[in-house]
Design an enzyme around this catalytic site. Sequence first.
Site, mmCIF file in Angstrom:
data_model
loop_
_atom_site.group_PDB
_atom_site.id
_atom_site.type_symbol
_atom_site.label_atom_id
_atom_site.label_comp_id
_atom_site.label_asym_id
_atom_site.label_seq_id
_atom_site.Cartn_x
_atom_site.Cartn_y
_atom_site.Cartn_z
ATOM 1 N N HIS A 28 12.872 3.571 1.104
ATOM 2 C CA HIS A 28 12.180 2.363 0.647
ATOM 3 C C HIS A 28 12.255 2.244 -0.867
ATOM 4 O O HIS A 28 12.400 3.246 -1.564
ATOM 5 C CB HIS A 28 10.692 2.404 1.038
ATOM 6 N N HIS A 56 9.993 1.600 -4.062
ATOM 7 C CA HIS A 56 8.584 1.730 -4.435
ATOM 8 C C HIS A 56 8.334 1.045 -5.776
ATOM 9 O O HIS A 56 9.256 0.798 -6.545
ATOM 10 C CB HIS A 56 8.196 3.211 -4.475
ATOM 11 N N HIS A 111 4.966 0.881 -1.641
ATOM 12 C CA HIS A 111 6.190 0.102 -1.412
ATOM 13 C C HIS A 111 6.183 -1.151 -2.272
ATOM 14 O O HIS A 111 5.143 -1.780 -2.486
ATOM 15 C CB HIS A 111 6.300 -0.311 0.049
ATOM 16 N N HIS A 121 4.139 -3.839 6.432
ATOM 17 C CA HIS A 121 5.370 -3.062 6.467
ATOM 18 C C HIS A 121 6.211 -3.354 7.705
ATOM 19 O O HIS A 121 5.690 -3.461 8.810
ATOM 20 C CB HIS A 121 5.069 -1.553 6.451
ATOM 21 N N HIS A 140 7.761 -5.800 3.809
ATOM 22 C CA HIS A 140 7.646 -5.628 2.354
ATOM 23 C C HIS A 140 9.002 -5.980 1.734
ATOM 24 O O HIS A 140 10.037 -5.819 2.383
ATOM 25 C CB HIS A 140 7.364 -4.162 1.987
ATOM 26 N N ASP A 166 11.294 -2.793 1.870
ATOM 27 C CA ASP A 166 11.631 -2.141 3.143
ATOM 28 C C ASP A 166 13.144 -2.186 3.363
ATOM 29 O O ASP A 166 13.774 -3.232 3.206
ATOM 30 C CB ASP A 166 10.939 -2.835 4.311
ATOM 31 N N HIS A 223 12.119 9.428 2.752
ATOM 32 C CA HIS A 223 11.009 10.081 3.453
ATOM 33 C C HIS A 223 11.518 11.117 4.455
ATOM 34 O O HIS A 223 12.683 11.104 4.841
ATOM 35 C CB HIS A 223 10.163 9.022 4.169
ATOM 36 N N ARG A 236 7.312 12.080 1.229
ATOM 37 C CA ARG A 236 8.430 11.697 0.364
ATOM 38 C C ARG A 236 9.198 12.975 0.010
ATOM 39 O O ARG A 236 8.615 13.918 -0.516
ATOM 40 C CB ARG A 236 7.889 11.018 -0.886
#
Length: 182
Positions: A75, A77, A93, A101, A110, A113, A154, A171
């Site tokens: 993702h 951030h 995010h 999400h 998002h 995403d 992740h 993460r």
Amino acid sequence: MRRLLIPMAIVCLCGLATTIGTTRAIPRQASLSGHADIVNAQGQKIGTATIHPSGSGTRIEVEVSQLPPGTHGIHIHTVGKCEGPAFASAGTHFNPTSKKHGKDNPDGPHSGDLLNIEVGADGTGKASLLDANATLGEGPNSLFHEGGSALVIHEKADDYKTDPSGNSGARIACGVIQAGGH
């Protein structure tokens, strides 16, 4: 003979000025690109990402190594910081439109995403990801907003629907997105 050279030099300079003026007229976003050096929890570089405008959004090309085999959520951030080992410094995010999400969430996705990345048994992975909701130019959806942005990988796969992060777990890698080529 000198009289002939002076007018030619003036003609050449005028042509150059016209060329320079034309170059500056190219839209700023068309020339933008970005990159990220992806690091693991120990701060070691394990991959790279290159980011370019695409006709339908922003294209992110990712190459990583030394990751656990399997499917991993990835993702964008909201903060351009990657302080290990947990990378909490990267914030939440990227979500300037305040959506939920996931692409499969009726109230999503998002802007940050992305689809999952597959990592092989040898610990390497490569993906070409499209983010139709992010830009590299000006405006609220720009990855180059004040405070920056980061690309985060992740530990588990993103389920594409559970808010706020698709049940993708901790993460495990992070890269600060920076303007310009690599």
